[in-house]
Design an enzyme around this catalytic site. Structure first.
Site, PDB file in Angstrom:
ATOM      1  N   ALA A 128       0.834  -1.200   0.000  1.00  0.00           N
ATOM      2  CA  ALA A 128       0.000   0.000   0.000  1.00  0.00           C
ATOM      3  C   ALA A 128       0.871   1.254   0.000  1.00  0.00           C
ATOM      4  O   ALA A 128       0.626   2.210  -0.753  1.00  0.00           O
ATOM      5  CB  ALA A 128      -0.929  -0.014   1.215  1.00  0.00           C
ATOM      6  N   HIS A 165      -6.824  -4.283   4.251  1.00  0.00           N
ATOM      7  CA  HIS A 165      -7.627  -5.325   4.893  1.00  0.00           C
ATOM      8  C   HIS A 165      -9.112  -4.965   4.881  1.00  0.00           C
ATOM      9  O   HIS A 165      -9.603  -4.316   3.966  1.00  0.00           O
ATOM     10  CB  HIS A 165      -7.113  -5.611   6.303  1.00  0.00           C
ATOM     11  CG  HIS A 165      -5.686  -6.077   6.364  1.00  0.00           C
ATOM     12  ND1 HIS A 165      -5.154  -6.967   5.464  1.00  0.00           N
ATOM     13  CD2 HIS A 165      -4.668  -5.754   7.210  1.00  0.00           C
ATOM     14  CE1 HIS A 165      -3.875  -7.185   5.764  1.00  0.00           C
ATOM     15  NE2 HIS A 165      -3.561  -6.457   6.806  1.00  0.00           N
TER      16      HIS A 165
END
Length: 293
Positions: A128, A165
């Site tokens: 990320a 997530h």
């Protein structure tokens, strides 16, 4: 679940059974993937798998500095730092098909604005973070545990956060807006899926064991897909505030046919992501990507 030390993993026990230490994050998609192995639904003669659960940034660091576990979940961003001791397993990856980590904020910033504010990120070795830096190299960041990013943004401690997530499905429940989906941005830039996390295997196990263990993981993934209801029920204990339908959606996003095999475009995406990171000065090492199994 307990950890196995490298010494235990390298040396067969007196019973002739070789212990393989396995580490992955306590997330519903990883739990679903390893369900077969963790519950002994998938067995391999002569091998015993010992599981440890740990957050991904800690696993990245352990793999880089200690080469601790035989099999470890990693962020693809971390791979160039640990490639001397580990190879990538050809299965077990989490890949975003036009979706991925998101920048979220209490109000809908435009993309020029977002480049000028400080963003909470889940770790500098996460994929990320790498993708964020590819999008905006100048952006200012601060590391916050991934499960604290949404609360910290809601509390006003940061103007925006980079979420991974299950937060990708729940951010709107907290009144936050999606500013940018980096998986979608990556798709627009490259026409490729965004490879986020994978599983690495220690080279010191030797070629035969590496192939055997990789096949065991592929069998475990297939077992979960073939027994979805039971695997999802097992994964729900790691679903962090998701109801069953959302957990099922999240697992479906990151455990699928692409998890069994990256495919040619998936392998190309891994190489492209790491090459771009190196060329743009984000990753100091060039990646030598090789796959097992």
């Amino acid at each position: 679940m307990t950890a196995s030390t490298p010494a235990q993993a390298e040396t067969p026990t007196t019973s002739g059974v070789r212990e393989i230490s396995v580490a992955h994050s306590p997330d519903s998609d990883d739990a679903f993937m390893f369900y077969g192995l963790a519950t002994n639904k998938v067995r391999v003669n002569g091998y015993k798998f010992v599981h440890t659960l740990c957050d991904i940034e800690t696993l990245n660091q352990k793999a880089i500095h200690e080469a601790f576990y035989d099999v470890t979940a990693i962020s693809f961003h971390a791979y160039p730092y640990l490639q001397d001791n580990y190879a990538l397993m050809a299965c077990g990856g989490s890949v975003g098909e036009g979706y991925g980590p998101m920048i979220v904020a209490p109000r809908p910033y435009d993309l020029d604005e977002i480049k000028k504010i400080r963003i909470a990120v889940p770790g500098t070795l996460t994929t990320a973070y790498l993708t964020l830096k590819l999008f905006a190299p100048e952006i200012e960041t601060a590391v916050v545990p991934f499960d604290q990013i949404i609360p910290q943004v809601v509390a006003g401690n940061f103007q925006a956060g980079l979420i991974i997530h299950e937060g990708q499905l729940t951010y709107s429940h907290n009144g936050l807006h999606r500013v940018l989906d980096l998986g979608q941005w990556w798709r627009e830039q490259t026409k490729l899926p965004l490879p986020l996390g994978g599983n690495a295997i220690r080279r010191s196990l030797g070629e035969k064991a590496m192939l055997t263990v990789t096949q065991a993981l592929r069998d475990s993934i297939q077992h979960g897909l073939d027994h979805r209801e039971e695997a999802l029920a097992y994964a729900m204990q790691f679903a962090r505030d998701l109801d069953t339908s959302l957990a099922d959606k999240f697992v479906g996003m990151y455990v699928n046919e692409r998890t069994l095999s990256y495919g040619e475009d998936g392998r190309e995406a891994i190489r492209k992501l790491l090459t771009m990171g190196h060329e743009r000065g984000i990753i100091p090492h060039s990646a030598k990507v090789d796959f097992v199994g």
